[in-house]
Design an enzyme around this catalytic site. Sequence first.
Site, PDB file in Angstrom:
ATOM      1  N   TYR A  56       0.682  -1.008  -0.150  1.00 45.94           N
ATOM      2  CA  TYR A  56      -0.165   0.298   0.179  1.00 45.94           C
ATOM      3  C   TYR A  56       0.888   1.335  -0.057  1.00 45.94           C
ATOM      4  O   TYR A  56       0.318   2.281  -0.148  1.00 45.94           O
ATOM      5  CB  TYR A  56      -0.899   0.170   1.142  1.00 45.94           C
ATOM      6  N   LYS A  81       1.346  -6.951   5.511  1.00 43.84           N
ATOM      7  CA  LYS A  81       1.142  -7.962   4.778  1.00 43.84           C
ATOM      8  C   LYS A  81       2.655  -8.056   3.717  1.00 43.84           C
ATOM      9  O   LYS A  81       2.868  -6.854   3.454  1.00 43.84           O
ATOM     10  CB  LYS A  81       0.081  -7.947   3.723  1.00 43.84           C
TER      11      LYS A  81
HETATM   12  N1  LIG Z   1      -5.703  -8.597   1.489  1.00 45.63           N
HETATM   13  C1  LIG Z   1      -5.891  -8.100   0.233  1.00 45.63           C
HETATM   14  O1  LIG Z   1      -5.669  -8.745  -0.812  1.00 45.63           O
HETATM   15  C2  LIG Z   1      -6.809  -7.126   0.259  1.00 45.63           C
HETATM   16  C3  LIG Z   1      -7.626  -6.501  -0.871  1.00 45.63           C
HETATM   17  C4  LIG Z   1      -8.310  -5.086  -0.849  1.00 45.63           C
HETATM   18  C5  LIG Z   1      -8.483  -4.738   0.330  1.00 45.63           C
HETATM   19  N2  LIG Z   1      -7.873  -5.123   1.409  1.00 45.63           N
HETATM   20  C6  LIG Z   1      -7.895  -4.435   2.627  1.00 45.63           C
HETATM   21  O2  LIG Z   1      -9.589  -4.342   3.124  1.00 45.63           O
HETATM   22  C7  LIG Z   1      -9.669  -2.827   3.224  1.00 45.63           C
HETATM   23  C8  LIG Z   1     -11.219  -2.527   2.993  1.00 45.63           C
HETATM   24  O3  LIG Z   1     -11.329  -2.987   1.434  1.00 45.63           O
HETATM   25  P1  LIG Z   1     -11.591  -1.897   0.263  1.00 45.63           P
HETATM   26  O4  LIG Z   1     -10.789  -0.712   0.600  1.00 45.63           O
HETATM   27  O5  LIG Z   1     -11.272  -2.819  -0.774  1.00 45.63           O
HETATM   28  O6  LIG Z   1     -13.048  -1.670   0.214  1.00 45.63           O
HETATM   29  P2  LIG Z   1     -14.169  -1.213   1.351  1.00 45.63           P
HETATM   30  O7  LIG Z   1     -13.814  -0.961   2.761  1.00 45.63           O
HETATM   31  O8  LIG Z   1     -15.304  -2.442   1.165  1.00 45.63           O
HETATM   32  O9  LIG Z   1     -14.671  -0.077   0.706  1.00 45.63           O
HETATM   33  C9  LIG Z   1     -14.042   1.278   0.619  1.00 45.63           C
HETATM   34  C10 LIG Z   1     -14.919   2.352  -0.522  1.00 45.63           C
HETATM   35  O10 LIG Z   1     -16.092   2.630   0.350  1.00 45.63           O
HETATM   36  C11 LIG Z   1     -16.503   3.975   0.697  1.00 45.63           C
HETATM   37  N3  LIG Z   1     -17.069   3.792   1.807  1.00 45.63           N
HETATM   38  C12 LIG Z   1     -16.369   3.677   3.254  1.00 45.63           C
HETATM   39  N4  LIG Z   1     -17.510   3.773   4.134  1.00 45.63           N
HETATM   40  C13 LIG Z   1     -18.320   4.034   3.597  1.00 45.63           C
HETATM   41  C14 LIG Z   1     -20.018   4.006   4.221  1.00 45.63           C
HETATM   42  N5  LIG Z   1     -20.262   4.080   5.229  1.00 45.63           N
HETATM   43  N6  LIG Z   1     -21.022   4.536   3.023  1.00 45.63           N
HETATM   44  C15 LIG Z   1     -20.703   4.322   1.686  1.00 45.63           C
HETATM   45  N7  LIG Z   1     -19.353   4.382   0.987  1.00 45.63           N
HETATM   46  C16 LIG Z   1     -18.238   4.100   2.233  1.00 45.63           C
HETATM   47  C17 LIG Z   1     -15.063   4.516   0.672  1.00 45.63           C
HETATM   48  O11 LIG Z   1     -15.090   5.761  -0.044  1.00 45.63           O
HETATM   49  P3  LIG Z   1     -14.634   6.982   0.907  1.00 45.63           P
HETATM   50  O12 LIG Z   1     -13.249   6.968   1.036  1.00 45.63           O
HETATM   51  O13 LIG Z   1     -15.180   8.183   0.081  1.00 45.63           O
HETATM   52  O14 LIG Z   1     -15.547   6.952   2.160  1.00 45.63           O
HETATM   53  C18 LIG Z   1     -14.009   3.557  -0.302  1.00 45.63           C
HETATM   54  O15 LIG Z   1     -14.383   4.016  -1.565  1.00 45.63           O
HETATM   55  C19 LIG Z   1      -8.704  -2.197   2.413  1.00 45.63           C
HETATM   56  O16 LIG Z   1      -8.516  -0.859   2.648  1.00 45.63           O
HETATM   57  C20 LIG Z   1      -7.375  -2.926   2.516  1.00 45.63           C
HETATM   58  O17 LIG Z   1      -6.749  -2.701   4.075  1.00 45.63           O
HETATM   59  C21 LIG Z   1      -7.084  -6.229   1.445  1.00 45.63           C
END
Ligand SMILES: NC(=O)c1ccc[n+]([C@@H]2O[C@H](COP(=O)([O-])OP(=O)(O)OC[C@H]3O[C@@H](n4cnc5c(N)ncnc54)[C@H](OP(=O)(O)O)[C@@H]3O)[C@@H](O)[C@H]2O)c1
Length: 283
Positions: A56, A81
Site C-alpha cells: 500500500y 502483509k
Molecule cells: N488482502 C487483500 O488482498 C486486500 C484486498 C483489498 C483490500 N484489502 C484491505 O481491506 C480494506 C477494505 O477494503 P476496500 O478498501 O477494498 O473496500 P471497502 O472498505 O469495502 O470500501 C471502501 C470504499 O467504500 C467507501 N465507503 C467507506 N465507508 C462507506 C460508507 N459508510 N458508506 C458508503 N461508502 C463508504 C469508501 O469511500 P470514501 O473514502 O469516500 O469513504 C471507499 O471508496 C482495504 O482498505 C485493505 O486494508 C485487502
Amino acid sequence: MGLVSGLAPSPSVAANGAKIPLLGLGTWELRGRTCARMVEQALRLGYRHIDTAEMYDNEREVGEGLHASGVKRGDVFVTTKVWPSHFAPRDLERAARDSLSRLRLRELDLLLLHWPNPQVPLADTLGALCNVKRDGLARHIGVSNFTVKLVEEAIRLSTEPLICNQIECHPFLDQSKVITACRKHGMAVVAYSPIARGGARNDKLLARIGAAHGKTAAQVCLRYLVQHEIVVIPRTSKEQRLKENAAIFDFALSAAEMKEIAGLAHRDGRVVDWSYSGRMHWD
Ligand SMILES: NC(=O)c1ccc[n+]([C@@H]2O[C@H](COP(=O)([O-])OP(=O)(O)OC[C@H]3O[C@@H](n4cnc5c(N)ncnc54)[C@H](OP(=O)(O)O)[C@@H]3O)[C@@H](O)[C@H]2O)c1
C-alpha cells in the site's frame, strides 16, 4: 476499551490463541496526510485495529497516525502483509523488518502473506514466516487470498498457528466454502472490501433493513458480517464515515433479516479482480 462519542465497544474474535478486534480500519489507497489523519482519528474514535501492507506504500503514514493518536501500543492490533515478490525466506525476513521500521514499531500484531505465490514453495515461505514469529517480529501470523486447498496445505505445513485468512467477503459474494475451511482449523476470517468497495450503499434490501434500525445500508452490511464473527476492515477517507462504520455494535439483526441478507450472495459477486493473482508475475 470502548469507543468514544457514544459508540458501543468493539468486541474481538478468538482465533488460535489470538484476539482480533472485530472492527479495523482498512488503509489501501489512503496516502500521505489523509492516511495519517484517518489512522489517528480512527484510533481517537476507538478503533483498535489497523490494516496495512507493504504494497500500500503507506506504512510510514500509518505509523505516524498510530504514534500521533496517543493510544498505548498494547491497545492497538496492527496488521501488515508481505508482498509475494518477497516470499523467498531471506526476502521475507527483510520485508518484515522493513515494515517494522516504516511503522516505527518493534513488533507486529499480525503478519500476513498477501497473495499466494506459486513461484516459491509454500513450505519455504511458511518456514520463514514462522521464523519471523519465533524471532519476535510478529505476535501472530496468517494468510490472505488463500483458497480452500491452500488453507489446508498451509495448515499442514506451518509449525506455528495461523490465525486468519483475509479474503474478499461481503453479502454479495458466496465465500461459504473457504469460511468453513478456516473455521475447521480455528482460523478467523477477516473480510476485506467488506462494503463491496462502497457498493453496499446502493443495495435496496440493506437500505430497507437499515431503515428499520435507524442505520445505513453500509452499517447493516458490516453488522451482518460481524454477527457471523467475521472481522471487518472497512476503509474510508472521510471522518464522518469512520463513525458510521464503527456504529455497528449497538444493534442486532434478527434471524429473518440475516437470512434475507444471506440471499444476496452469489458465486461471481467479487468486486476485486481475482484473476489478477493468476496473471501476476511476482518478481
Ligand atoms: N488482502 C487483500 O488482498 C486486500 C484486498 C483489498 C483490500 N484489502 C484491505 O481491506 C480494506 C477494505 O477494503 P476496500 O478498501 O477494498 O473496500 P471497502 O472498505 O469495502 O470500501 C471502501 C470504499 O467504500 C467507501 N465507503 C467507506 N465507508 C462507506 C460508507 N459508510 N458508506 C458508503 N461508502 C463508504 C469508501 O469511500 P470514501 O473514502 O469516500 O469513504 C471507499 O471508496 C482495504 O482498505 C485493505 O486494508 C485487502
